[in-house]
Design a protein around this motif. Sequence first.
Motif, mmCIF file in Angstrom:
data_model
loop_
_atom_site.group_PDB
_atom_site.id
_atom_site.type_symbol
_atom_site.label_atom_id
_atom_site.label_comp_id
_atom_site.label_asym_id
_atom_site.label_seq_id
_atom_site.Cartn_x
_atom_site.Cartn_y
_atom_site.Cartn_z
ATOM 1 N N SER A 121 4.753 -5.906 -1.890
ATOM 2 C CA SER A 121 4.242 -4.923 -0.933
ATOM 3 C C SER A 121 2.739 -4.697 -1.150
ATOM 4 C CB SER A 121 5.007 -3.604 -1.083
ATOM 5 O OG SER A 121 4.944 -3.163 -2.426
ATOM 6 N N ALA A 122 2.288 -4.902 -2.394
ATOM 7 C CA ALA A 122 0.858 -4.721 -2.690
ATOM 8 C C ALA A 122 0.013 -5.734 -1.925
ATOM 9 C CB ALA A 122 0.615 -4.849 -4.197
ATOM 10 N N ASP A 123 0.569 -6.934 -1.704
ATOM 11 C CA ASP A 123 -0.150 -7.950 -0.907
ATOM 12 C C ASP A 123 -0.386 -7.438 0.509
ATOM 13 O OD1 ASP A 123 -0.220 -9.726 -2.979
ATOM 14 O OD2 ASP A 123 1.424 -10.994 -2.246
ATOM 15 N N ALA A 124 0.639 -6.763 1.061
ATOM 16 C CA ALA A 124 0.514 -6.244 2.431
ATOM 17 C C ALA A 124 -0.572 -5.166 2.487
ATOM 18 C CB ALA A 124 1.854 -5.690 2.901
ATOM 19 N N VAL A 125 -0.630 -4.321 1.456
ATOM 20 C CA VAL A 125 -1.677 -3.283 1.407
ATOM 21 C C VAL A 125 -3.056 -3.952 1.324
ATOM 22 C CG1 VAL A 125 -2.604 -1.353 0.067
ATOM 23 C CG2 VAL A 125 -0.132 -1.591 0.361
ATOM 24 N N ARG A 126 -3.134 -5.005 0.518
ATOM 25 C CA ARG A 126 -4.415 -5.717 0.389
ATOM 26 C C ARG A 126 -4.861 -6.294 1.744
ATOM 27 N NH1 ARG A 126 -4.909 -10.793 0.289
ATOM 28 N NH2 ARG A 126 -2.794 -11.192 -0.437
ATOM 29 N N ILE A 127 -3.899 -6.876 2.473
ATOM 30 C CA ILE A 127 -4.232 -7.454 3.784
ATOM 31 C C ILE A 127 -4.737 -6.354 4.728
ATOM 32 C CG2 ILE A 127 -3.211 -8.568 5.838
ATOM 33 C CD1 ILE A 127 -1.438 -10.174 3.797
ATOM 34 N N ALA A 128 -4.102 -5.179 4.655
ATOM 35 C CA ALA A 128 -4.559 -4.050 5.494
ATOM 36 C C ALA A 128 -5.987 -3.646 5.106
ATOM 37 C CB ALA A 128 -3.607 -2.872 5.341
ATOM 38 N N ARG A 129 -6.247 -3.672 3.812
ATOM 39 C CA ARG A 129 -7.589 -3.307 3.320
ATOM 40 C C ARG A 129 -8.630 -4.321 3.821
ATOM 41 N NH1 ARG A 129 -6.491 -3.793 -2.091
ATOM 42 N NH2 ARG A 129 -5.327 -1.856 -2.116
ATOM 43 N N GLU A 130 -8.231 -5.607 3.816
ATOM 44 C CA GLU A 130 -9.171 -6.675 4.200
ATOM 45 C C GLU A 130 -9.390 -6.761 5.713
ATOM 46 O OE1 GLU A 130 -8.001 -9.651 0.479
ATOM 47 O OE2 GLU A 130 -7.305 -10.093 2.501
ATOM 48 N N ASP A 133 -9.795 -3.621 11.031
ATOM 49 C CA ASP A 133 -9.764 -3.611 12.502
ATOM 50 C C ASP A 133 -8.417 -4.070 13.069
ATOM 51 O OD1 ASP A 133 -10.274 -6.047 11.281
ATOM 52 O OD2 ASP A 133 -11.169 -6.900 13.106
ATOM 53 N N ARG A 134 -7.457 -4.412 12.185
ATOM 54 C CA ARG A 134 -6.149 -4.893 12.644
ATOM 55 C C ARG A 134 -5.045 -3.955 12.145
ATOM 56 N NH1 ARG A 134 -6.206 -10.717 12.572
ATOM 57 N NH2 ARG A 134 -4.066 -10.598 13.372
ATOM 58 N N GLU A 135 -3.991 -3.822 12.933
ATOM 59 C CA GLU A 135 -2.800 -3.090 12.469
ATOM 60 C C GLU A 135 -1.996 -4.019 11.561
ATOM 61 O OE1 GLU A 135 -1.467 0.119 13.505
ATOM 62 O OE2 GLU A 135 -3.571 0.405 13.999
ATOM 63 N N VAL A 136 -1.570 -3.528 10.419
ATOM 64 C CA VAL A 136 -0.780 -4.341 9.490
ATOM 65 C C VAL A 136 0.548 -3.629 9.229
ATOM 66 C CG1 VAL A 136 -0.658 -5.329 7.167
ATOM 67 C CG2 VAL A 136 -2.833 -5.325 8.404
ATOM 68 N N VAL A 137 1.661 -4.339 9.486
ATOM 69 C CA VAL A 137 2.993 -3.755 9.262
ATOM 70 C C VAL A 137 3.705 -4.557 8.179
ATOM 71 C CG1 VAL A 137 5.240 -3.211 10.267
ATOM 72 C CG2 VAL A 137 3.170 -2.979 11.655
ATOM 73 N N PHE A 138 4.233 -3.852 7.184
ATOM 74 C CA PHE A 138 5.048 -4.501 6.157
ATOM 75 C C PHE A 138 6.511 -4.359 6.560
ATOM 76 C CE2 PHE A 138 7.151 -4.069 1.830
ATOM 77 C CZ PHE A 138 7.217 -5.440 1.625
ATOM 78 N N PHE A 139 7.173 -5.502 6.797
ATOM 79 C CA PHE A 139 8.595 -5.526 7.169
ATOM 80 C C PHE A 139 9.379 -5.482 5.855
ATOM 81 C CE2 PHE A 139 12.068 -8.449 9.184
ATOM 82 C CZ PHE A 139 12.895 -7.357 9.375
ATOM 83 N N ALA A 140 9.801 -4.267 5.472
ATOM 84 C CA ALA A 140 10.390 -4.050 4.142
ATOM 85 C C ALA A 140 11.903 -4.185 4.195
ATOM 86 C CB ALA A 140 10.015 -2.659 3.648
ATOM 87 N N ILE A 141 12.442 -5.064 3.368
ATOM 88 C CA ILE A 141 13.900 -5.223 3.295
ATOM 89 C C ILE A 141 14.324 -5.188 1.829
ATOM 90 C CG2 ILE A 141 13.865 -6.733 5.336
ATOM 91 C CD1 ILE A 141 14.900 -8.887 3.072
ATOM 92 N N GLY A 142 15.615 -5.088 1.603
ATOM 93 C CA GLY A 142 16.129 -5.228 0.249
ATOM 94 C C GLY A 142 16.861 -3.995 -0.251
ATOM 95 N N SER A 163 -5.374 3.797 7.431
ATOM 96 C CA SER A 163 -4.645 4.247 8.622
ATOM 97 C C SER A 163 -4.105 3.072 9.438
ATOM 98 C CB SER A 163 -5.548 5.123 9.482
ATOM 99 O OG SER A 163 -6.689 4.367 9.849
ATOM 100 N N ASN A 164 -4.499 1.847 9.101
ATOM 101 C CA ASN A 164 -4.001 0.678 9.852
ATOM 102 C C ASN A 164 -2.750 0.079 9.201
ATOM 103 O OD1 ASN A 164 -5.435 -0.218 7.589
ATOM 104 N ND2 ASN A 164 -5.888 -2.204 8.519
ATOM 105 N N PHE A 165 -2.202 0.727 8.156
ATOM 106 C CA PHE A 165 -1.041 0.180 7.439
ATOM 107 C C PHE A 165 0.206 1.003 7.754
ATOM 108 C CE2 PHE A 165 1.792 0.206 3.706
ATOM 109 C CZ PHE A 165 2.034 -1.153 3.574
ATOM 110 N N SER A 166 1.323 0.313 7.985
ATOM 111 C CA SER A 166 2.603 1.014 8.123
ATOM 112 C C SER A 166 3.731 0.116 7.653
ATOM 113 C CB SER A 166 2.830 1.458 9.571
ATOM 114 O OG SER A 166 2.875 0.339 10.430
#
Length: 386
Positions: A121-130, A133-142, A163-166
């Motif tokens: 999930s930390a990778d997804a946060v990093r992508i949102a940080r990078e 200007d884009r919305e980033v959604v982490f599809f969390a399962i498990g 604010s672009n992460f969910s």
Amino acid sequence: MKFIDEFRDGGLARGLAAAIAAEVDPSRRYNLMEFCGGHTHAISRYGLADLLPENVDMIHGPGCPVCVLPIGRIDNAIELAARPGLILCTYADTMRVPASGGLSLLKAKARGADIRMVYSSADAVRIAREHPDREVVFFAIGFETTTPPTAVAIRHAEAEGLSNFSVFCNHVLTPAAISNILESKEVRELGTVPLDGFIGPAHVSTVIGSQPYEYFAEEYGRPVVIAGFEPLDVMQAILMLVRQLNDGRAEVENEFTRAVTRDGNAKAKALVADVFELRRTFEWRGLGEVPWSALRIKERYRAFDAEARYAIEYASVPDNKACECGAILRGVKKPTDCKVFGTVCTPENPIGSCMVSSEGACAAHYTYGRFKDAAIVAAPAAEARR
Ligand code: SF4
């Protein structure tokens, strides 16, 4: 390798097999369900079923995270990924789970959707940080194992003001699923799935501890032995279950003492309690709607809840008619009962979710078990030719 080789020692495995053979009562059967896909994988990979007496049956359970994810949830994720500018992040196996219309996240990616495989999930946060200007959604399962890292991701995103992460939360809970299996028609009324005891989850139990299983060991009178994922862990757990059943006991025992305590990981549980709350109901593939069996994001973290942000609406979608995943996940059928096993449905071209992950019963049997099936069929024929 230390802490690996000790648990894969062939001599010790044969010793445990001999102890099981010596202690089983030949006048009865022992029907044991391994809940977790990790155990299913170990049993198939190391040929453990071949070491067991004929009256000890291992039944595969629904504990494979991608296997229990219903098609409708994958469809939701594909719809999200189709939004202009949105980046969808998820774990690798999820990418290949078949969705409606012959699609999968992998195929949607090939058609141009920005879907990225992440290791955490930390990778997804990093992508949102990078990509501010884009919305980033982490599809969390498990199950409970992957839930604390998702909670950490949400808290980090909040602390950083991302604010672009969910998160599209699809985390599910193990004890509710085990209770559901024991309450099922097949077990209670029809008796078509005789279940005498459970091998309890390994990684899940490092988080939740052994205490949550005490309720249904007592309520349903079925012993549970929590076991690690190495072959000797599984063999030892089977021996412990055989002993409990011989003694008429139904207790929770812990074989995986090197990692699991009664109370679990207090810090991880506190994180989860801070960020998530129970859903009233959630659809599982194979089990249908299971009450209080999944988590959603609390109102306090609503800003990071993709379901709220994108008004995601869930619609149940039936499985492919040829696929027996539902019955396999309930322990009613085995992979070889499916007509398309190993022909139309293979790990390269999965028709159902049980063929996707290495923890899925169909994938495990395809990888390690089908040659044995062929040998069993060939042996009588060779005998007849003599
Ligand atoms: S072999 Fe494929 S289609 Fe058949 S039950 Fe398994 S996953 Fe489903």
